[in-house]
Design a protein around this motif. Sequence first.
Motif, short mmCIF file in Angstrom:
data_model
loop_
_atom_site.label_atom_id
_atom_site.label_comp_id
_atom_site.label_asym_id
_atom_site.label_seq_id
_atom_site.Cartn_x
_atom_site.Cartn_y
_atom_site.Cartn_z
N THR A 98 2.27 4.89 -11.29
CA THR A 98 1.91 4.46 -10.01
C THR A 98 0.50 3.77 -9.98
OG1 THR A 98 2.66 6.77 -9.33
CG2 THR A 98 1.20 5.57 -7.72
N TRP A 102 -2.50 3.59 -5.06
CA TRP A 102 -1.23 3.37 -3.84
C TRP A 102 -1.07 4.91 -3.24
CZ3 TRP A 102 1.41 -0.24 -2.00
CH2 TRP A 102 2.46 0.02 -1.28
N SER A 103 -0.84 5.91 -4.14
CA SER A 103 -0.47 7.01 -3.52
C SER A 103 -1.38 7.71 -2.39
CB SER A 103 -0.33 8.19 -4.45
OG SER A 103 0.77 7.59 -5.49
N GLU A 104 -2.58 7.57 -2.71
CA GLU A 104 -3.47 8.12 -1.89
C GLU A 104 -3.51 7.13 -0.47
OE1 GLU A 104 -8.33 8.38 -1.47
OE2 GLU A 104 -7.73 8.24 -3.39
N LEU A 106 -1.36 5.57 0.83
CA LEU A 106 0.11 5.48 1.43
C LEU A 106 -0.01 6.96 2.11
CD1 LEU A 106 3.05 4.43 1.75
CD2 LEU A 106 3.55 5.83 -0.37
N LEU A 107 -0.40 8.02 1.49
CA LEU A 107 -0.33 9.39 2.04
C LEU A 107 -1.36 9.32 3.14
CD1 LEU A 107 -0.25 11.69 -0.91
CD2 LEU A 107 1.62 11.22 0.60
#
Length: 170
Positions: A98, A102-104, A106-107
């Motif tokens: 990832t 990005w994930s943080e 996006l969430l």
Amino acid sequence: MAAEALFGFAGVVLGSFTTSVLTIYKDRLAARHETAARDRQHERDRVTARNTFQRESILALQAAVSDLLKAAYEELDRVIAESRRSGIWPARQWETPTATGWSEALLRLEALRARVFDDELRSLAGEIRETAGDAVWAKDLDAAKTFSRRLEPLQRRFNEAVTTIIPSLY
């Protein structure tokens, strides 16, 4: 004399009755005014709380959009550098790690979109999310360029919408 006493007594009774009726009317009128004033204050407090919530949510969404774009650009920079080294565009696979942040981002963006009442802002944030994702997951350099070129105009539109909405929340 008995007639005078009777008239005096009738006057006292009539005066007492009139005073009682007027006192009850005055108390009821005052109670209605107090209730109306409380209701108006409650409505002002509710509107103030709603505006504060929206203002904070919109500003946090704006920060989340920026963080998502930052993560997308950093990932595109990483992929471009890798492509230059290897001569092959390293299209992302499910197994590709990832992108950093990005994930943080996006969430956070998705959570904050749910808190914002304005449909245009929610829609633009969603469009930015989709376009950034398309750029990061692009199959080749040309597709990555096409998607990434749409990001800045989208962010500009998003920020212009924020600029339009925020003053109304003060």
